[in-house]
Design an enzyme around this catalytic site. Structure first.
Site, PDB file in Angstrom:
ATOM      1  N   PRO A 168      41.120  34.264  34.137  1.00 31.51           N
ATOM      2  CA  PRO A 168      41.336  35.431  34.884  1.00 31.51           C
ATOM      3  C   PRO A 168      43.264  35.037  35.082  1.00 31.51           C
ATOM      4  O   PRO A 168      42.897  34.938  36.497  1.00 31.51           O
ATOM      5  CB  PRO A 168      40.205  35.240  35.679  1.00 31.51           C
ATOM      6  N   CYS A 169      43.305  35.173  34.733  1.00 32.32           N
ATOM      7  CA  CYS A 169      45.193  34.930  35.304  1.00 32.32           C
ATOM      8  C   CYS A 169      44.896  36.447  36.052  1.00 32.32           C
ATOM      9  O   CYS A 169      46.329  36.566  36.977  1.00 32.32           O
ATOM     10  CB  CYS A 169      46.009  34.657  34.342  1.00 32.32           C
TER      11      CYS A 169
END
Length: 164
Positions: free
Chosen positions: A124-125
Site C-alpha cells: 500500500p504505497c
C-alpha cells in the site's frame, strides 16, 4: 509461466500478473504482456478476488503471496516493512517509513522507492504521505495519480472526504 488478469475498479482497470507462486505486478493496464498466459492460475484468481473484496469494502488486508522481483536489499526492506506494518486506514510519512524500515534510506528517497513498487494497492504505497501533504503517487490512470491516492485514502478512512 506468467498469468494475467484484470479487474475493473473505481480507480480504473487494474492488471495483475502472477507467476503461479506469487503476485509479481499490479498496475493500471488493460492488456496482457506478450509473455502472459490467458489461463489464470490459483494465485492470480486469489489476487483478483481479494482486490474485488477490497474495493467492495469487505477486505482490509491482503494475504496473497507477493514477489517484489529484483530489487536492492534496502528497497525490498522498505516495501516489505510497508506491506507488513502499515494496515488499512493507517498512514505514515516518508520519514516515518524510512525510520521504521531501519534501512538507512533517507526520507527524501522513500518517494522513489514508492514509485518503484511493482504491486501497488496490495503493497500500500498510497498510505505513505509527505510531511506536509499527500506527496506524490505514480499509480492511477494516466494523469490521475493524486486523485487515485486521495480516493484510496478516503475509502480507507485515512483522510477526510474532499469538500470539493
Amino acid at each position: 509461466m506468467t498469468s494475467f488478469g484484470r479487474i475493473d475498479t473505481p480507480v480504473g482497470v487494474l492488471g495483475v500478473l502472477s507467476d503461479g507462486r506469487a503476485v509479481t505486478a499490479v498496475g493500471w493496464r488493460t492488456t496482457a504482456p506478450p509473455e502472459a498466459d490467458a489461463r489464470p492460475d490459483e494465485v492470480l484468481e486469489a489476487a483478483l478476488r481479494q482486490l474485488d473484496e477490497y474495493f467492495a469494502g469487505a477486505r482490509r488486508a491482503f494475504d496473497v503471496p507477493i514477489d517484489l522481483g529484483e530489487r536492492s536489499e534496502a528497497v525490498r526492506a522498505v516495501l516489505t516493512t510497508l506491506f507488513t506494518t502499515v494496515g488499512y486506514g493507517e498512514s505514515l510519512t516518508y520519514g516515518e517509513l524510512a525510520a521504521r524500515s531501519g534501512t538507512g534510506v533517507p526520507a527524501r528517497a522513500i518517494g522513489a522507492v514508492m514509485g518503484a513498487n511493482p504491486i501497488p494497492i496490495i503493497v500500500p504505497c498510497h498510505r505513505v504521505l509527505a510531511s506536509d501533504g499527500l506527496g506524490g503517487y505514480s499509480g492511477g490512470e494516466h494523469g490521475n495519480g493524486l486523485v487515485t491516492k486521495r480516493w484510496l485514502l478516503e475509502k480507507e478512512g485515512a483522510l477526510p472526504a474532499a469538500l470539493f
